[in-house]
Design a protein around this motif. Structure first.
Motif, PDB file in Angstrom:
ATOM      1  N   PRO A  22      22.496  50.389  43.487  1.00 41.92           N
ATOM      2  CA  PRO A  22      22.918  49.515  44.572  1.00 41.92           C
ATOM      3  C   PRO A  22      24.160  50.039  45.282  1.00 41.92           C
ATOM      4  O   PRO A  22      24.853  50.920  44.808  1.00 41.92           O
ATOM      5  CB  PRO A  22      23.246  48.207  43.841  1.00 41.92           C
ATOM      6  CG  PRO A  22      23.774  48.691  42.526  1.00 41.92           C
ATOM      7  CD  PRO A  22      22.962  49.911  42.189  1.00 41.92           C
ATOM      8  N   ASP A  23      24.428  49.426  46.431  1.00 44.75           N
ATOM      9  CA  ASP A  23      25.704  49.631  47.094  1.00 44.75           C
ATOM     10  C   ASP A  23      26.799  49.143  46.153  1.00 44.75           C
ATOM     11  O   ASP A  23      26.663  48.116  45.499  1.00 44.75           O
ATOM     12  CB  ASP A  23      25.723  48.799  48.386  1.00 44.75           C
ATOM     13  CG  ASP A  23      26.915  49.102  49.270  1.00 44.75           C
ATOM     14  OD1 ASP A  23      27.941  49.560  48.737  1.00 44.75           O
ATOM     15  OD2 ASP A  23      26.796  48.850  50.478  1.00 44.75           O
ATOM     16  N   THR A  24      27.897  49.876  46.043  1.00 45.78           N
ATOM     17  CA  THR A  24      28.947  49.505  45.104  1.00 45.78           C
ATOM     18  C   THR A  24      29.863  48.418  45.640  1.00 45.78           C
ATOM     19  O   THR A  24      30.701  47.904  44.921  1.00 45.78           O
ATOM     20  CB  THR A  24      29.804  50.729  44.755  1.00 45.78           C
ATOM     21  OG1 THR A  24      30.339  51.273  45.972  1.00 45.78           O
ATOM     22  CG2 THR A  24      28.978  51.773  44.039  1.00 45.78           C
ATOM     23  N   THR A  25      29.715  48.070  46.942  1.00 39.24           N
ATOM     24  CA  THR A  25      30.554  47.023  47.515  1.00 39.24           C
ATOM     25  C   THR A  25      30.075  45.666  47.021  1.00 39.24           C
ATOM     26  O   THR A  25      28.930  45.298  47.220  1.00 39.24           O
ATOM     27  CB  THR A  25      30.505  47.072  49.050  1.00 39.24           C
ATOM     28  OG1 THR A  25      30.934  48.357  49.475  1.00 39.24           O
ATOM     29  CG2 THR A  25      31.394  46.002  49.645  1.00 39.24           C
ATOM     30  N   GLN A  26      30.951  44.894  46.377  1.00 39.72           N
ATOM     31  CA  GLN A  26      30.576  43.601  45.840  1.00 39.72           C
ATOM     32  C   GLN A  26      31.604  42.553  46.282  1.00 39.72           C
ATOM     33  O   GLN A  26      32.769  42.861  46.488  1.00 39.72           O
ATOM     34  CB  GLN A  26      30.536  43.636  44.307  1.00 39.72           C
ATOM     35  CG  GLN A  26      29.569  44.639  43.715  1.00 39.72           C
ATOM     36  CD  GLN A  26      28.127  44.244  43.917  1.00 39.72           C
ATOM     37  OE1 GLN A  26      27.828  43.153  44.390  1.00 39.72           O
ATOM     38  NE2 GLN A  26      27.219  45.121  43.571  1.00 39.72           N
ATOM     39  N   THR A  27      31.144  41.352  46.441  1.00 43.64           N
ATOM     40  CA  THR A  27      32.050  40.253  46.725  1.00 43.64           C
ATOM     41  C   THR A  27      32.418  39.562  45.424  1.00 43.64           C
ATOM     42  O   THR A  27      31.844  39.833  44.373  1.00 43.64           O
ATOM     43  CB  THR A  27      31.382  39.243  47.669  1.00 43.64           C
ATOM     44  OG1 THR A  27      30.202  38.718  47.029  1.00 43.64           O
ATOM     45  CG2 THR A  27      30.993  39.894  48.978  1.00 43.64           C
ATOM     46  N   THR A  28      33.378  38.660  45.493  1.00 43.44           N
ATOM     47  CA  THR A  28      33.720  37.846  44.340  1.00 43.44           C
ATOM     48  C   THR A  28      33.034  36.491  44.450  1.00 43.44           C
ATOM     49  O   THR A  28      32.531  36.115  45.512  1.00 43.44           O
ATOM     50  CB  THR A  28      35.245  37.639  44.248  1.00 43.44           C
ATOM     51  OG1 THR A  28      35.695  36.980  45.447  1.00 43.44           O
ATOM     52  CG2 THR A  28      35.966  38.959  44.073  1.00 43.44           C
ATOM     53  N   LEU A  29      32.994  35.777  43.347  1.00 43.83           N
ATOM     54  CA  LEU A  29      32.407  34.439  43.304  1.00 43.83           C
ATOM     55  C   LEU A  29      33.409  33.519  42.624  1.00 43.83           C
ATOM     56  O   LEU A  29      33.853  33.795  41.507  1.00 43.83           O
ATOM     57  CB  LEU A  29      31.090  34.456  42.532  1.00 43.83           C
ATOM     58  CG  LEU A  29      30.393  33.094  42.372  1.00 43.83           C
ATOM     59  CD1 LEU A  29      29.833  32.639  43.726  1.00 43.83           C
ATOM     60  CD2 LEU A  29      29.268  33.182  41.346  1.00 43.83           C
ATOM     61  N   ARG A  30      33.760  32.436  43.290  1.00 43.48           N
ATOM     62  CA  ARG A  30      34.714  31.487  42.718  1.00 43.48           C
ATOM     63  C   ARG A  30      33.959  30.416  41.932  1.00 43.48           C
ATOM     64  O   ARG A  30      33.070  29.743  42.467  1.00 43.48           O
ATOM     65  CB  ARG A  30      35.557  30.837  43.810  1.00 43.48           C
ATOM     66  CG  ARG A  30      36.595  29.846  43.273  1.00 43.48           C
ATOM     67  CD  ARG A  30      37.592  29.446  44.325  1.00 43.48           C
ATOM     68  NE  ARG A  30      38.475  30.575  44.655  1.00 43.48           N
ATOM     69  CZ  ARG A  30      39.570  30.460  45.411  1.00 43.48           C
ATOM     70  NH1 ARG A  30      39.899  29.289  45.922  1.00 43.48           N
ATOM     71  NH2 ARG A  30      40.314  31.519  45.666  1.00 43.48           N
ATOM     72  N   ILE A  31      34.297  30.294  40.647  1.00 40.55           N
ATOM     73  CA  ILE A  31      33.643  29.302  39.799  1.00 40.55           C
ATOM     74  C   ILE A  31      34.692  28.404  39.149  1.00 40.55           C
ATOM     75  O   ILE A  31      35.867  28.761  39.039  1.00 40.55           O
ATOM     76  CB  ILE A  31      32.771  29.955  38.711  1.00 40.55           C
ATOM     77  CG1 ILE A  31      33.634  30.682  37.671  1.00 40.55           C
ATOM     78  CG2 ILE A  31      31.747  30.899  39.323  1.00 40.55           C
ATOM     79  CD1 ILE A  31      32.848  31.143  36.451  1.00 40.55           C
ATOM     80  N   ALA A  32      34.240  27.224  38.727  1.00 40.32           N
ATOM     81  CA  ALA A  32      35.106  26.266  38.044  1.00 40.32           C
ATOM     82  C   ALA A  32      34.468  25.867  36.729  1.00 40.32           C
ATOM     83  O   ALA A  32      33.243  25.762  36.624  1.00 40.32           O
ATOM     84  CB  ALA A  32      35.331  25.026  38.908  1.00 40.32           C
ATOM     85  N   VAL A  33      35.303  25.652  35.724  1.00 40.01           N
ATOM     86  CA  VAL A  33      34.842  25.130  34.442  1.00 40.01           C
ATOM     87  C   VAL A  33      35.619  23.856  34.161  1.00 40.01           C
ATOM     88  O   VAL A  33      36.813  23.756  34.484  1.00 40.01           O
ATOM     89  CB  VAL A  33      35.024  26.166  33.313  1.00 40.01           C
ATOM     90  CG1 VAL A  33      36.477  26.557  33.137  1.00 40.01           C
ATOM     91  CG2 VAL A  33      34.449  25.649  32.003  1.00 40.01           C
ATOM     92  N   ALA A  34      34.950  22.865  33.581  1.00 36.03           N
ATOM     93  CA  ALA A  34      35.567  21.556  33.383  1.00 36.03           C
ATOM     94  C   ALA A  34      35.690  21.205  31.910  1.00 36.03           C
ATOM     95  O   ALA A  34      34.849  21.588  31.091  1.00 36.03           O
ATOM     96  CB  ALA A  34      34.739  20.478  34.091  1.00 36.03           C
TER      97      ALA A  34
END
Length: 319
Positions: free
Chosen positions: A39-51
């Motif tokens: 794959p293309d090595t450019t990746q975005t981030t993902l914001r997650i929450a844990v409760a």
């Protein structure tokens, strides 16, 4: 045309055909054990929450069920306000049925669970409201609940994945049930479950799964970026070790783990663990209901070649 340009063309073609984002379409071209394009090595981030949230143990208490679900919805709003795309809740977030409350021999003796006592209509109504709010907020929700099966079959202890459209996208059923759960309370699940959010793939673990490294190694083979682990941590001695265990799994498999546990001043506390086993975010140590938010990314995870090497090496180990 170079291989890189050819890959980008294929990804854009898939995105145009399916309506996915570029990142989501790219996920289908990531290398896997069966072999796929680099794959293309450019990746975005993902914001997650844990409760970490209040866990009640009486499914016959309609007011208690509603109170737990109302707290879940408030924490969903808190996560959305913090920009999270996904929020993950503990085992028992709506209710963690007590073996004594449910026992047909109870309340002083453990025996076969009488599930006719549960307030099923309230449970299902509250699940529906949680799903509807997920759609309103545009946030993915992973929430634990009991999944009813036709009598006399015992229900599943389950994790529901609710999409940002407010629909159930997947369900995972706990596989590694305790002696009490398997004997008196639940049916055992059979398969691992994965799902994707914005190009990130997650596995699901629930309850006693947290004590079995095989569950987490299995998800590594499914090429996940992380495992969302929901665990009811109060009660029996020794459960406080769960945080140590899952930190080891994160480091050993080089992926992210979200650990959702009850709100409890004595801990452990909910949080997100990075691919090297360190905490990326944790809920407050006062044990009050709260969410912790962090951004996950692939920069610290193993390369596809390193993952492949680990899999081949494990296959040669004789136990």
């Amino acid at each position: 045309m170079t291989a890189q340009r050819n890959l980008k063309r294929r990804v854009r073609a898939r995105a145009a055909k399916t309506g996915e984002s570029y990142v989501a379409a790219l996920r289908h071209f990531r290398p896997t054990p069966t072999g796929a394009d680099m794959p293309d090595t450019t990746q975005t981030t993902l914001r997650i929450a844990v409760a970490q949230s209040t866990v009640r143990d009486d499914p016959t208490d309609a007011d208690g069920l509603r109170a737990s679900a109302a707290e879940v919805r408030q924490l969903m709003k808190d996560a959305a306000d913090a920009g999270a795309r996904l929020v993950h809740f503990t085992e028992g977030a709506i209710c963690f049925p007590s073996k004594f409350v449910m026992s047909e021999l109870g309340p002083d003796q453990v025996g076969p669970a009488d599930w006719t006592k549960a307030q099923w209509a309230v449970i299902e109504e509250e699940q529906g409201q949680i799903a509807a709010l997920a759609g309103e907020l545009g946030i993915w929700v992973v929430i634990a609940s009991v999944h009813r099966l036709p009598a006399p079959t015992l229900p599943y202890n389950s994790l529901y994945v609710v999409s940002d459209q407010g629909t159930v996208a997947a369900r995972y059923d706990e596989r590694t049930l305790s002696n009490t759960k398997i004997t008196y309370m639940y049916s055992a699940g059979a398969t691992p479950v994965t799902f994707e959010v914005d190009g990130y793939r997650f596995g699901l673990a629930l309850g006693m799964d947290a004590h079995f490294p095989e569950v987490f190694t299995g998800y590594e083979r499914l090429d996940v970026d992380g495992v969302l682990t929901s665990y009811e941590s109060s009660g029996l001695p020794g459960r406080e070790t769960v945080a140590t265990e899952v930190r080891g799994y994160a480091a050993a498999n080089s992926y992210w783990i979200s650990l959702a546990v009850p709100a409890n001043p004595s801990g452990p506390y909910a949080g997100v663990i990075g691919p090297r086993g360190g905490w990326a975010a944790r809920c407050p140590a006062d044990g009050m209901p709260a969410v912790a938010v962090t951004e996950i990314h692939r920069e610290d995870t193993l390369s596809p070649l390193a993952r492949d090497w680990r899999r081949r090496t494990r296959s040669r180990i004789t136990y």
